[in-house]
Scaffold this motif. Sequence first.
Motif, PDB file in Angstrom:
ATOM      1  N   ALA A 187       0.818  -1.224   0.000  1.00 33.80           N
ATOM      2  CA  ALA A 187       0.000   0.000   0.000  1.00 33.80           C
ATOM      3  C   ALA A 187       0.853   1.275   0.000  1.00 33.80           C
ATOM      4  O   ALA A 187       2.031   1.255   0.344  1.00 33.80           O
ATOM      5  CB  ALA A 187      -0.902   0.013   1.240  1.00 33.80           C
ATOM      6  N   ASP A 188       0.235   2.367  -0.397  1.00 34.38           N
ATOM      7  CA  ASP A 188       0.819   3.687  -0.220  1.00 34.38           C
ATOM      8  C   ASP A 188       0.401   4.184   1.158  1.00 34.38           C
ATOM      9  O   ASP A 188      -0.607   3.745   1.712  1.00 34.38           O
ATOM     10  CB  ASP A 188       0.281   4.658  -1.277  1.00 34.38           C
ATOM     11  CG  ASP A 188       0.800   4.327  -2.658  1.00 34.38           C
ATOM     12  OD1 ASP A 188       1.973   3.929  -2.767  1.00 34.38           O
ATOM     13  OD2 ASP A 188       0.025   4.472  -3.625  1.00 34.38           O
ATOM     14  N   SER A 218      -2.681   4.364   6.240  1.00 35.54           N
ATOM     15  CA  SER A 218      -2.424   3.481   5.107  1.00 35.54           C
ATOM     16  C   SER A 218      -3.576   3.692   4.117  1.00 35.54           C
ATOM     17  O   SER A 218      -4.732   3.736   4.516  1.00 35.54           O
ATOM     18  CB  SER A 218      -2.379   2.030   5.591  1.00 35.54           C
ATOM     19  OG  SER A 218      -2.266   1.171   4.490  1.00 35.54           O
ATOM     20  N   ILE A 219      -3.250   3.874   2.846  1.00 41.80           N
ATOM     21  CA  ILE A 219      -4.297   4.227   1.890  1.00 41.80           C
ATOM     22  C   ILE A 219      -4.901   2.953   1.290  1.00 41.80           C
ATOM     23  O   ILE A 219      -4.200   2.169   0.675  1.00 41.80           O
ATOM     24  CB  ILE A 219      -3.715   5.145   0.792  1.00 41.80           C
ATOM     25  CG1 ILE A 219      -3.090   6.377   1.489  1.00 41.80           C
ATOM     26  CG2 ILE A 219      -4.783   5.556  -0.210  1.00 41.80           C
ATOM     27  CD1 ILE A 219      -2.345   7.293   0.556  1.00 41.80           C
ATOM     28  N   PRO A 220      -6.197   2.746   1.507  1.00 40.81           N
ATOM     29  CA  PRO A 220      -6.815   1.484   1.083  1.00 40.81           C
ATOM     30  C   PRO A 220      -7.001   1.425  -0.445  1.00 40.81           C
ATOM     31  O   PRO A 220      -7.069   2.467  -1.105  1.00 40.81           O
ATOM     32  CB  PRO A 220      -8.173   1.493   1.789  1.00 40.81           C
ATOM     33  CG  PRO A 220      -8.485   2.936   1.977  1.00 40.81           C
ATOM     34  CD  PRO A 220      -7.171   3.648   2.146  1.00 40.81           C
ATOM     35  N   PRO A 221      -7.093   0.212  -1.001  1.00 44.19           N
ATOM     36  CA  PRO A 221      -7.219   0.063  -2.456  1.00 44.19           C
ATOM     37  C   PRO A 221      -8.471   0.733  -3.031  1.00 44.19           C
ATOM     38  O   PRO A 221      -8.472   1.097  -4.201  1.00 44.19           O
ATOM     39  CB  PRO A 221      -7.250  -1.456  -2.677  1.00 44.19           C
ATOM     40  CG  PRO A 221      -7.384  -2.084  -1.338  1.00 44.19           C
ATOM     41  CD  PRO A 221      -6.962  -1.085  -0.320  1.00 44.19           C
ATOM     42  N   GLU A 222      -9.490   0.959  -2.218  1.00 47.49           N
ATOM     43  CA  GLU A 222     -10.696   1.637  -2.725  1.00 47.49           C
ATOM     44  C   GLU A 222     -10.362   3.078  -3.108  1.00 47.49           C
ATOM     45  O   GLU A 222     -11.040   3.691  -3.928  1.00 47.49           O
ATOM     46  CB  GLU A 222     -11.821   1.681  -1.683  1.00 47.49           C
ATOM     47  CG  GLU A 222     -12.327   0.335  -1.201  1.00 47.49           C
ATOM     48  CD  GLU A 222     -11.362  -0.344  -0.248  1.00 47.49           C
ATOM     49  OE1 GLU A 222     -10.940   0.292   0.735  1.00 47.49           O
ATOM     50  OE2 GLU A 222     -11.000  -1.520  -0.503  1.00 47.49           O
ATOM     51  N   ILE A 223      -9.344   3.646  -2.477  1.00 46.46           N
ATOM     52  CA  ILE A 223      -8.937   5.029  -2.752  1.00 46.46           C
ATOM     53  C   ILE A 223      -7.814   5.069  -3.782  1.00 46.46           C
ATOM     54  O   ILE A 223      -7.830   5.863  -4.721  1.00 46.46           O
ATOM     55  CB  ILE A 223      -8.475   5.734  -1.447  1.00 46.46           C
ATOM     56  CG1 ILE A 223      -9.619   5.806  -0.434  1.00 46.46           C
ATOM     57  CG2 ILE A 223      -7.898   7.125  -1.738  1.00 46.46           C
ATOM     58  CD1 ILE A 223     -10.798   6.663  -0.868  1.00 46.46           C
ATOM     59  N   GLY A 248      -2.616   1.582 -11.828  1.00 43.71           N
ATOM     60  CA  GLY A 248      -2.556   1.006 -10.493  1.00 43.71           C
ATOM     61  C   GLY A 248      -3.091  -0.412 -10.505  1.00 43.71           C
ATOM     62  O   GLY A 248      -3.843  -0.795 -11.408  1.00 43.71           O
ATOM     63  N   VAL A 249      -2.709  -1.184  -9.504  1.00 41.47           N
ATOM     64  CA  VAL A 249      -3.171  -2.576  -9.409  1.00 41.47           C
ATOM     65  C   VAL A 249      -3.395  -2.959  -7.947  1.00 41.47           C
ATOM     66  O   VAL A 249      -2.944  -2.273  -7.033  1.00 41.47           O
ATOM     67  CB  VAL A 249      -2.136  -3.570  -9.998  1.00 41.47           C
ATOM     68  CG1 VAL A 249      -2.014  -3.434 -11.492  1.00 41.47           C
ATOM     69  CG2 VAL A 249      -0.788  -3.412  -9.314  1.00 41.47           C
TER      70      VAL A 249
END
Length: 317
Positions: free
Chosen positions: A106-107, A190-195, A251-252
């Motif tokens: 994650a980013d 932590s930036i979630p994949p939804e974002i 992105g993936v």
Amino acid sequence: MSSTRTIRIASRKSQLALVQTHWVRDELSKAFPDITFEIASMSTKGDKILDAPLAKIGDKGLFTKELEVQMIDGRADFAVHSLKDLPTNLPEGLMLGCVTEREDPADALVVHEKCKAYQLETLPEGSVIGTSSLRRLAQLRHHYPHLKFKDVRGNLNTRLAKLDDGEYDGLILAYAGLHRLGFGDRIHQSIPPEISLHAVGQGALGIECRDGDEETLKVIKALEHTPTAQRCHAERAFLRELEGGCQVPIGVNTTIDGDNLLLKGLVSTLDGSKLIQDEISGPATEADALGTKLAGMLKEQGAGEILQHIFDTVGRG
Ligand SMILES: NCc1[nH]cc(CCC(=O)O)c1CC(=O)O
């Protein structure tokens, strides 16, 4: 009978690169006590040009080319890279020989002291967020139009110093890099994949070697982590098929459940006004085919036009 063989490892000189290369050397030394591992560290073009946004330099292999020359010339046997920085098409005669177990891909948001009370969503209007990645920029602009974004370059210490000096209110950095360099306690969110979907290969190390160098391959394969390798091969096939470099808003996200691999992929316009997203799942053993197929699905939905427009404006990175 023990033979003393020396294997030479090429690495970038940056602090993160050396932490990663030392980890590889230490693990391999434990697994192969009869082999001596030597590290040759060097700067790459990407380490030297610090005054231009990465997207403008727009070179494939910006962080890898000098290391690859060492292997082709026989001065090094393998190179350790952040897999994210390794182009999906390698020079003739080289191959990706090993993918190690991934950290959290994650980013993460790191904030200035005065912003500790906020999350991305609640940061005051006009807060300045530093990132050098078009992918992060596009997705965050899309979700958080109240924020301002500004380019940031330099190694992690330099970037954090700029943040703490007040040049930025927050920075977006890879969780993995922060964690590996001992800055895990600075991760604010932590930036979630939804974002925001992460970069292809983020959080994993890729070990590159000469194609067909069986002796070296046998050694580095000891560090291969199969689920990470399957996920990253799917991600890389997706990127390869879209002909994107590291500096395009692609992105993936991947997960493996039993034998099943789920790959999510996204292509975005630079301003984040249009996101094209889809997903595919299937046998993890067919990772490459899944990545290629998902890229085709996104192209059918207009991803090709978006990428062409970006290549025309910022160049083919
Ligand atoms: N090109 C920069 C780069 N390459 C690898 C990492 C972090 C570690 C990783 O993603 O594996 C970073 C820094 C960042 O994106 O914040």
